[in-house]
Design an enzyme around this catalytic site. Structure first.
Site, PDB file in Angstrom:
ATOM      1  N   GLU A 118       9.565   1.469  10.879  1.00 51.45           N
ATOM      2  CA  GLU A 118      10.490   2.602  10.765  1.00 51.45           C
ATOM      3  C   GLU A 118       9.642   3.849  10.986  1.00 51.45           C
ATOM      4  O   GLU A 118       8.823   4.216  10.139  1.00 51.45           O
ATOM      5  CB  GLU A 118      11.172   2.607   9.394  1.00 51.45           C
ATOM      6  CG  GLU A 118      12.450   3.422   9.369  1.00 51.45           C
ATOM      7  CD  GLU A 118      12.206   4.896   9.214  1.00 51.45           C
ATOM      8  OE1 GLU A 118      12.307   5.625  10.222  1.00 51.45           O
ATOM      9  OE2 GLU A 118      11.916   5.337   8.097  1.00 51.45           O
ATOM     10  N   CYS A 158      12.500  11.657   7.266  1.00 52.26           N
ATOM     11  CA  CYS A 158      12.611  11.216   8.657  1.00 52.26           C
ATOM     12  C   CYS A 158      14.002  11.440   9.220  1.00 52.26           C
ATOM     13  O   CYS A 158      14.183  11.533  10.437  1.00 52.26           O
ATOM     14  CB  CYS A 158      12.215   9.742   8.786  1.00 52.26           C
ATOM     15  SG  CYS A 158      13.247   8.612   7.826  1.00 52.26           S
ATOM     16  N   LYS A 204       0.846  -1.190   0.000  1.00 49.34           N
ATOM     17  CA  LYS A 204       0.000   0.000   0.000  1.00 49.34           C
ATOM     18  C   LYS A 204       0.885   1.244   0.000  1.00 49.34           C
ATOM     19  O   LYS A 204       1.529   1.569   0.997  1.00 49.34           O
ATOM     20  CB  LYS A 204      -0.901   0.046   1.232  1.00 49.34           C
ATOM     21  CG  LYS A 204      -1.788   1.302   1.278  1.00 49.34           C
ATOM     22  CD  LYS A 204      -2.275   1.607   2.669  1.00 49.34           C
ATOM     23  CE  LYS A 204      -2.942   2.979   2.733  1.00 49.34           C
ATOM     24  NZ  LYS A 204      -2.063   4.104   2.332  1.00 49.34           N
ATOM     25  N   GLU A 245       7.736  15.429  16.858  1.00 46.05           N
ATOM     26  CA  GLU A 245       8.117  15.441  15.443  1.00 46.05           C
ATOM     27  C   GLU A 245       7.209  16.391  14.671  1.00 46.05           C
ATOM     28  O   GLU A 245       5.983  16.287  14.732  1.00 46.05           O
ATOM     29  CB  GLU A 245       8.023  14.039  14.848  1.00 46.05           C
ATOM     30  CG  GLU A 245       8.515  13.986  13.415  1.00 46.05           C
ATOM     31  CD  GLU A 245       8.451  12.603  12.807  1.00 46.05           C
ATOM     32  OE1 GLU A 245       9.411  12.212  12.122  1.00 46.05           O
ATOM     33  OE2 GLU A 245       7.434  11.910  13.010  1.00 46.05           O
TER      34      GLU A 245
END
Length: 481
Positions: free
Chosen positions: A248, A282, A173, A384
């Site tokens: 991750e 990231c 996906k 974040e």
């Protein structure tokens, strides 16, 4: 307007729901494609086709699997310009970045694992004169790969390549925010002769398609890249089903600048590490810690370089700073700008949305933003953000900067800038991150393990780590007596 389809059993298919939703060009704010609003029925069809293909694919000679994947890599190279333009249009990143980084890396991902699996070797352990053990590694079977929107084809191929090379069938996906290059990739799979059912690409929302992949009992492993909150939800569903998990997740990465650094290189590379892909990687640096003796000098030089970053049309080859990926992401980033000010931060640069001219007027652009005066433990330095925001903080001692660098829930990556080799090794050893760069950033060797500590993830990708994740070890003990 292009209408995207799912790739199931080697065919391009409409979603079973018969519904689509809009994909928006970040640089204009206008819809340019229709994305399938798929659901669990599409996932079930994909799993059925994977079952039919599994025996043939996993038992195919490794060299033949590798040849098919190499043909796929060749097709990525042949279509580099189209893929780069499409990635830029879909994601908002500069086309130069897509052409020089994203698409070549997607090709390399496929090539690397196509060749590495040929050289993957089993272990054996002799027990003096009475037995010998050897280890077989067999494909898991049917696995799920869910990839993010920031590096769409780059990270999509990073996940599926080792899974396919190891002999698994993959239900994948791509992000619903950036589906276009995965759609083009499905056509390349047909051209490359990938057997039907070996790979399915199902488009749609995470709460429908992603959830169905994670929950399906026949999908035995999940590899996911995305936010930590979503990763926790996946783990909560998958763990009781005893699925293998590779997660991750997020990062709040520190850059540590010592007085003895190569000053010019540290400034230039830190600009890249903070603002590449509009800060939407990231591995981007979001917190810069600068030794007090050079704090003001570094700040002035850094801000001078920030002024050279001019947001522009991502389709222009000269643009180096593009658009934020979506309206929702832009609003999130701007929320943190406001929060940082409430927490006492001083805006040194940026902090505002940009309204561009002409066809870009509705695009999701903002200024690269630099903030100082925040504590290491405030929300702006703990959460974040995933956008073009970096905070500057002075430090005096190694102990102090290590404590501040480690004080978040995340532990993905860090950069150290020093000419003192002993210090570099000391700090690298003490940082609670899965990756440490010394006097560089984003230098990647695909043979090395990739992943984070703490809330930045579970497991490692890359090299043999990826092949091991997508296989199950079986020990065979043979008596020699």
């Amino acid at each position: 307007m292009e209408v995207i389809q799912n790739y199931i059993n080697g065919q391009l298919e409409d979603p079973s729901s018969g519904h689509w939703f809009d994909s928006v060009n970040p640089s204009t704010g206008k819809a340019f494609a229709k994305v399938p609003d798929s659901d669990s029925e599409d996932v079930s069809r994909a799993v059925k086709s994977a079952h039919a293909a599994l025996d043939g694919w996993m038992n195919m000679p490794t060299s033949q699997r590798a040849d098919i994947l190499q043909r796929l890599a060749d097709l990525i190279a042949d279509n580099k310009e189209l893929l780069a333009r499409t990635e830029s249009q879909d994601n908002g990143k500069p086309v130069s970045l897509a052409a020089n980084v994203d698409i070549p890396r997607a090709e390399m991902n496929i090539r690397f694992f196509a060749t590495s699996v040929i050289h993957f070797a089993s272990e054996s352990h002799a027990m003096e004169n009475h037995a010998i053990n050897y280890t077989l590694r067999k494909p898991i079977g049917i696995v799920g790969c869910i990839s993010p929107w920031n590096l769409p084809l780059y990270l999509f191929t990073w996940k599926i390549a080792p899974a396919l090379a190891a002999g698994n069938c993959v239900i994948s996906k791509p992000s619903e925010v950036t589906p276009m290059t995965a759609w083009l990739f499905s056509k390349l799979c047909q051209q490359a002769g990938l057997p039907p059912g070996v790979l399915s690409i199902i488009h749609g929302y995470g709460h429908k398609v992603g959830a169905a992949i994670v929950e399906h009992p026949d999908i035995k492993a999940i590899s996911f890249t995305g936010g930590t909150t979503t990763g926790a939800k996946i783990a909560a569903i998958a763990a009781p089903k005893f699925k293998k998990l590779s997660l991750e997740l997020g990062g709040k990465n520190a850059g540590i600048i010592f007085e003895d650094c190569d000053f010019d290189k540290a400034v230039i590379t830190s600009i890249q590490s903070c603002f590449a892909n509009q800060g939407q990687i990231c591995l981007c640096t979001s917190r810069l810690f600068i030794e007090r003796g050079i704090y003001h000098r570094f700040k002035d030089a850094f801000l001078s370089k920030v002024k050279e970053l001019h947001p522009g049309n991502p389709a222009d080859p000269t643009t180096r700073f593009g658009a934020i990926v979506s309206k929702e992401q832009l609003e999130k980033v701007l929320f943190y700008v406001e929060l940082a000010q409430q927490e006492g931060g001083r805006m040194l640069a940026g902090g505002k949305r940009l309204i561009m001219d002409g066809e870009l007027q509705g695009g999701f652009f903002m200024e690269p933003t630099v903030i100082e005066g925040l504590s290491a433990t405030c929300r702006s330095n703990q959460e974040e953000i995933f956008g073009p925001i970096v905070t500057l903080q002075p430090f005096d001692t190694e102990d102090e900067v290590v404590a501040h660098a480690n004080c978040t829930q995340y532990g993905l990556a860090a950069c150290i800038w020093t000419e003192n080799l002993g210090r570099a090794h000391r700090i690298a050893n003490r940082l609670q991150t899965g990756i440490v760069w010394v006097n560089c950033w984003l230098v990647r060797d695909l043979r090395t393990p990739f992943g984070g500590m703490k809330s930045s993830g579970v497991g490692r990708e890359g090299g043999w780590e990826a092949i091991r994740f997508f296989t199950e070890p079986k020990n065979v003990c043979v008596s020699t007596i």
